[in-house]
Design a protein around this motif. Structure first.
Motif, short mmCIF file in Angstrom:
data_model
loop_
_atom_site.label_atom_id
_atom_site.label_comp_id
_atom_site.label_asym_id
_atom_site.label_seq_id
_atom_site.Cartn_x
_atom_site.Cartn_y
_atom_site.Cartn_z
N LEU A 187 0.91 -1.16 0.16
CA LEU A 187 0.00 0.15 0.19
C LEU A 187 0.79 1.23 -0.20
CD1 LEU A 187 -2.91 0.63 0.22
CD2 LEU A 187 -2.81 0.81 2.71
N ASP A 188 0.98 1.95 -1.02
CA ASP A 188 1.82 3.04 -1.32
C ASP A 188 1.66 4.10 -0.09
OD1 ASP A 188 3.74 4.30 -2.71
OD2 ASP A 188 2.31 5.35 -3.97
N TYR A 189 2.90 4.72 0.60
CA TYR A 189 3.15 5.59 1.42
C TYR A 189 2.69 4.89 2.79
CZ TYR A 189 3.74 9.32 -1.56
OH TYR A 189 4.12 9.99 -2.68
N PHE A 190 2.61 3.72 2.93
CA PHE A 190 2.52 2.94 4.12
C PHE A 190 3.65 1.92 4.27
CE2 PHE A 190 -1.88 4.51 3.76
CZ PHE A 190 -2.50 4.23 4.92
N ILE A 191 3.91 1.69 5.66
CA ILE A 191 5.22 0.95 5.85
C ILE A 191 4.64 -0.42 6.60
CG2 ILE A 191 7.55 0.72 7.44
CD1 ILE A 191 7.79 3.78 7.06
N SER A 240 8.00 -6.33 8.75
CA SER A 240 8.38 -7.35 7.79
C SER A 240 8.71 -8.65 8.57
CB SER A 240 9.93 -6.86 7.39
OG SER A 240 10.52 -6.58 8.72
N ALA A 241 8.39 -8.73 9.90
CA ALA A 241 8.34 -9.85 10.89
C ALA A 241 7.66 -10.79 10.52
CB ALA A 241 8.11 -9.44 12.17
N PHE A 242 6.38 -10.72 9.56
CA PHE A 242 5.61 -11.73 9.02
C PHE A 242 5.07 -11.54 7.79
CE2 PHE A 242 3.19 -9.19 11.94
CZ PHE A 242 2.10 -9.18 11.34
N ASN A 243 4.42 -12.35 7.08
CA ASN A 243 4.10 -12.07 5.67
C ASN A 243 2.76 -11.55 5.69
OD1 ASN A 243 4.33 -12.23 2.84
ND2 ASN A 243 2.56 -13.85 2.85
N ILE A 244 2.92 -9.99 5.00
CA ILE A 244 1.80 -9.44 4.57
C ILE A 244 1.48 -9.13 3.35
CG2 ILE A 244 0.69 -6.97 4.96
CD1 ILE A 244 2.01 -6.96 7.88
N GLU A 245 0.55 -9.45 2.55
CA GLU A 245 0.14 -9.10 1.07
C GLU A 245 -1.07 -8.25 1.08
OE1 GLU A 245 -0.55 -12.89 -0.63
OE2 GLU A 245 1.44 -13.90 0.15
N VAL A 246 -0.65 -7.20 0.12
CA VAL A 246 -1.68 -6.15 -0.26
C VAL A 246 -1.91 -6.20 -1.45
CG1 VAL A 246 -2.64 -3.63 0.12
CG2 VAL A 246 -1.03 -4.90 1.65
N MET A 265 0.77 -2.26 9.59
CA MET A 265 1.47 -1.36 8.60
C MET A 265 0.87 -0.13 9.00
SD MET A 265 -0.35 -2.02 4.95
CE MET A 265 -1.86 -2.29 4.71
N TYR A 266 1.72 1.08 8.80
CA TYR A 266 1.25 2.21 9.20
C TYR A 266 1.49 3.48 8.02
CZ TYR A 266 6.12 2.83 10.55
OH TYR A 266 7.35 2.80 10.66
N PRO A 267 0.64 4.54 7.98
CA PRO A 267 0.93 5.74 7.29
C PRO A 267 2.35 6.43 7.46
CG PRO A 267 -1.39 5.74 8.13
CD PRO A 267 -0.45 4.85 8.84
N ASN A 268 3.16 6.52 6.28
CA ASN A 268 4.40 7.31 6.18
C ASN A 268 4.15 8.54 5.48
OD1 ASN A 268 7.15 7.36 6.85
ND2 ASN A 268 7.75 6.82 4.78
N PRO A 269 4.52 9.87 6.00
CA PRO A 269 5.10 9.89 7.01
C PRO A 269 4.16 9.83 8.31
CG PRO A 269 4.63 12.00 6.01
CD PRO A 269 4.21 10.91 5.07
N ALA A 304 -0.44 4.79 13.02
CA ALA A 304 -1.86 4.28 13.06
C ALA A 304 -1.78 2.92 12.25
CB ALA A 304 -2.62 5.23 12.02
N HIS A 305 -1.56 2.00 13.19
CA HIS A 305 -1.29 0.54 12.84
C HIS A 305 -2.24 -0.19 13.22
CE1 HIS A 305 1.35 0.70 15.99
NE2 HIS A 305 2.33 1.01 15.40
N PRO A 306 -3.08 -1.00 12.49
CA PRO A 306 -3.75 -2.18 13.27
C PRO A 306 -2.99 -3.47 13.57
CG PRO A 306 -4.81 -1.52 10.98
CD PRO A 306 -3.26 -1.09 11.06
N TYR A 307 -3.44 -4.05 14.70
CA TYR A 307 -2.75 -5.11 15.12
C TYR A 307 -3.34 -6.39 14.77
CZ TYR A 307 0.43 -2.22 18.03
OH TYR A 307 1.14 -1.23 18.46
#
Length: 250
Positions: free
Chosen positions: A73-77, A80-86, A144-148, A198-201
């Motif tokens: 997801l662009d501009y989101f970080i 990397s500790a587990f697999n996330i596919e968007v 993941m969370y928005p960057n900046p 702002a990251h969901p868990y």
């Protein structure tokens, strides 16, 4: 003695009658006061709700439309500790008559307060986020969370429209997500010098969730799913109201 007893009886009866009258009057006064309080509260609540809608809401985070580039997801970080596919699950486009839309489109648009609508902007990109390999004993569960990073010095609303397909996830713009489409999210109180990741868990090893228009905005937006108010907001960092719509790269 009989006369005294009679007078005493009359006095007690009068006192009882007076007490009954006073009780009725007090009850009437209390009822009137309670009604006045409820009416005043209703007026105040109505004023606040109306005033909130009149306040300008500005978005702090980028890419609310949900552009996906190379699985991110662009501009989101991402964590990397587990697999996330968007990925882009589907698009809902403007200009189509309500009767011509499929059942899923109608379900989503109803949850967004767009029932019966033919035109809207921007298009609605439904994003899928799948995760796997999360181990609670070894990994942090943030996704993941928005960057900046966003400012927490003002009251903020963090939200999206979302639906959980399987697994468990919570917090931030996916707080209170269920297996039905609805607005999800939370309000954050201001803290001088504060900032927001702002990251969901995630709370399960695997899962998938769908979401639309995730963002952090300055100000208070109602999160009542019965009266959807979450929209697409102008960003503080961009002269364009609507971001460039980018297709997913392959």
């Amino acid at each position: 003695m009989t006369d005294i007893n009679q007078q005493l009886g009359n006095l007690i009866a009068s006192a009882d009658a007076l007490t009954e009258v006073v009780t009725e009057k007090v009850s009437a006064v209390n009822k009137a006061v309670n009604q006045a309080v409820e009416q005043s509260k209703s007026k105040v609540d109505g004023y606040i709700a109306g005033a909130e809608k009149q306040l300008p809401i500005y978005r702090q985070s980028k890419n609310q439309i949900g552009n996906v580039i190379n699985g991110n997801l662009d501009y989101f970080i991402k964590n990397s500790a587990f697999n996330i596919e968007v990925s882009i699950y589907r698009e809902i486009n403007s200009g189509i008559e309500w009767e011509a839309r499929d059942d899923e489109e109608k379900e989503i648009m109803r949850a967004m307060g767009l029932a019966g609508k033919q035109y809207f902007k921007p298009k609605i990109q439904v994003i899928s986020m799948k995760w796997s390999g999360f181990i609670s004993e070894e990994n942090s569960g943030y996704t993941m969370y928005p960057n900046p990073v966003c400012s927490g010095s003002v009251l903020t609303t963090i939200a999206s429209y979302a639906k959980l397909l399987n697994g468990s996830i919570t917090s931030s713009w996916l707080k209170n997500v269920t297996n039905e489409w609805k607005i999800c999210g939370e309000h954050r109180s201001p803290s001088p010098g504060g900032y927001i990741h702002a990251h969901p868990y995630v709370r399960s090893a695997n899962g998938e969730v769908l979401f639309i228009w995730p963002a952090v905005v300055s100000g208070k937006v109602s999160l009542d799913p019965d009266k959807p108010a979450w929209g697409y907001y102008p960003g503080i960092f961009n002269d364009q109201v609507f971001e460039t719509e980018v297709k997913e790269e392959v």
